[in-house]
Design an enzyme around this catalytic site. Structure first.
Site, PDB file in Angstrom:
ATOM      1  N   LYS A 116     -51.106 -32.101  -9.390  1.00  0.00           N
ATOM      2  CA  LYS A 116     -52.445 -31.569  -9.514  1.00  0.00           C
ATOM      3  C   LYS A 116     -53.006 -31.569 -10.731  1.00  0.00           C
ATOM      4  O   LYS A 116     -54.248 -31.839 -11.013  1.00  0.00           O
ATOM      5  CB  LYS A 116     -52.388 -30.023  -8.961  1.00  0.00           C
ATOM      6  CG  LYS A 116     -52.003 -29.896  -7.420  1.00  0.00           C
ATOM      7  CD  LYS A 116     -52.074 -28.615  -7.016  1.00  0.00           C
ATOM      8  CE  LYS A 116     -51.643 -28.645  -5.596  1.00  0.00           C
ATOM      9  NZ  LYS A 116     -51.886 -27.065  -4.914  1.00  0.00           N
ATOM     10  N   LYS A 220     -49.680 -37.017   1.550  1.00  0.00           N
ATOM     11  CA  LYS A 220     -49.584 -36.072   2.340  1.00  0.00           C
ATOM     12  C   LYS A 220     -51.085 -35.640   2.883  1.00  0.00           C
ATOM     13  O   LYS A 220     -51.995 -36.089   2.174  1.00  0.00           O
ATOM     14  CB  LYS A 220     -49.422 -34.747   1.525  1.00  0.00           C
ATOM     15  CG  LYS A 220     -49.243 -33.417   2.391  1.00  0.00           C
ATOM     16  CD  LYS A 220     -48.814 -32.022   1.525  1.00  0.00           C
ATOM     17  CE  LYS A 220     -48.640 -30.902   2.332  1.00  0.00           C
ATOM     18  NZ  LYS A 220     -48.475 -29.940   1.590  1.00  0.00           N
ATOM     19  N   LYS A 223     -56.535 -31.363   2.477  1.00  0.00           N
ATOM     20  CA  LYS A 223     -57.951 -30.798   2.466  1.00  0.00           C
ATOM     21  C   LYS A 223     -58.767 -31.556   1.291  1.00  0.00           C
ATOM     22  O   LYS A 223     -59.952 -31.690   1.534  1.00  0.00           O
ATOM     23  CB  LYS A 223     -58.175 -29.342   2.286  1.00  0.00           C
ATOM     24  CG  LYS A 223     -57.119 -28.614   3.205  1.00  0.00           C
ATOM     25  CD  LYS A 223     -57.090 -26.983   2.801  1.00  0.00           C
ATOM     26  CE  LYS A 223     -56.088 -26.149   3.376  1.00  0.00           C
ATOM     27  NZ  LYS A 223     -55.835 -24.859   3.026  1.00  0.00           N
TER      28      LYS A 223
END
Length: 359
Positions: A116, A220, A223
């Site tokens: 991230k 994956k 969102k």
């Protein structure tokens, strides 16, 4: 107390629309657990601000939307505790204590932070780095014994176990002295005779524990993916679901007849896994029915199944979010129930570590 009370804890962040991956990888697997042991399902809104602060109204709306998704999927407020994390202050207090228990080296090994933060890790928030400590606090504030997680969260749960083990070891004599520990069911040199926190177990099961992007089977479903075609949102209508499955990336070969034939075919493996999860069957069973067929035949069947399973949930989510009064009542009652469990735990933790309380 002679043993830890079995208890399930899990949660989803209110960031963006919930999608099929959230439903199949998490929420749908929670429903049957309600009849097996006490269950606590949290909307983890404190986690939603670790990367950046979302628009305030969007965060409020998303918190209600996730709660609506829980309820529409079958999480029953009469069976489970449902609340949003920020309403129960014990999460934040225990997270600070765990910041002082966890070691920097443990957090530096967390792959999700590396993914991230990327090359911009020097500008990442401390919250993003310490996110796993808050996750540990979420779980251990209720001394939860089981956590249903996707395989991408397994590393964080292992850190939760490390934190619990270090706390139990560091304060072993104090826990024994106060008489508030639970006898260790599996004595070993690594753990003391009495434990305050359980060694929480992961619950990873099902044919589709990690749903991948419809545009790239190696990534994956997320969102945050800029392409809306990469995911099926739980508020998508039937036409949108059909379009996304029709446009889902595949390869030119027919579906294999055996699961081994899905190896090195990530998109095919993902779509077969989605069908298996939605039909509550297995990849083997899906391939028994569709092996040898082209995607031009399989995709319409998958689309019909997805619409059949998701449409009633979407309708119920829309009903609930149209008038949030019912949602807010559920969250208020859930926060009161959660606090009633977590507050005595934190009171004992303060006593264990020596915080003076003269109130």
């Amino acid at each position: 107390m002679t043993e830890f009370q079995p208890r399930v804890f899990s949660g989803v962040q209110p960031t963006g629309n919930l999608h099929l991956g959230n439903y199949l990888g998490a929420v749908s697997r929670w429903v049957p657990l309600q009849d097996q042991m006490p269950t606590i399902f949290c909307v983890v809104d404190s986690h939603a601000i670790t990367a950046s602060f979302p628009n305030a109204q969007e965060l409020t709306d998303a918190t209600r939307e996730v709660t609506a998704a829980y309820m529409a999927a079958g999480i029953d407020p009469k069976k489970s505790i449902i609340f949003n994390q920020s309403q129960v202050r014990e999460h934040a207090e225990l997270a600070w204590i765990f910041n002082c228990v966890a070691r920097m080296g443990w957090l530096n090994r967390m792959t999700q932070f590396k993914e991230k933060a990327g090359k911009n890790k020097e500008n990442a928030s401390v919250g993003l780095f310490a996110y796993p400590n808050l996750m540990a606090a979420d779980i251990l504030a209720y001394r939860a014994t089981h956590v249903p997680v996707g395989d991408d969260q397994k590393q964080h749960l292992e850190l939760t176990r490390d934190i619990a083990a270090k706390f139990n070891n560091d304060f072993a004599e104090r826990i024994k002295e106060l008489g508030i520990g639970v006898p260790n069911p599996t004595p070993s040199p690594e753990l003391p005779e009495y434990l305050y926190f359980p060694m929480t177990e992961p619950m990873i099961a099902g044919p589709a524990t990690r749903i991948m992007s419809l545009r790239d089977g190696t990534k994956k479903m997320s969102k945050s993916d800029p392409s809306d075609l990469s995911r099926i949102n739980l508020n998508d209508d039937a036409d949108a679901i059909s379009k996304k499955i029709r446009k889902a990336k595949t390869d030119p070969d027919a579906l294999p007849s055996e699961v081994d034939g899905l190896k090195d075919r990530p998109e095919a493996d993902n779509l077969v896994g989605i069908y298996a999860a939605l039909s509550q069957s297995s990849k083997e069973a899906v391939l028994k029915d569709f092996g040898g067929q082209q995607f031009s035949a399989f995709k319409p069947a998958l689309s019909d199944l997805a619409v059949e399973k998701l449409a009633p949930m979407t309708d119920e989510m829309r009903r609930l979010t149209a008038d949030p009064t019912e949602i807010d009542k559920v969250l208020k009652a859930g926060a009161e129930q959660a606090s009633a469990i977590a507050e005595p735990v934190l009171k004992e933790v303060r006593k264990i570590i020596g915080f003076l309380d003269v109130r």
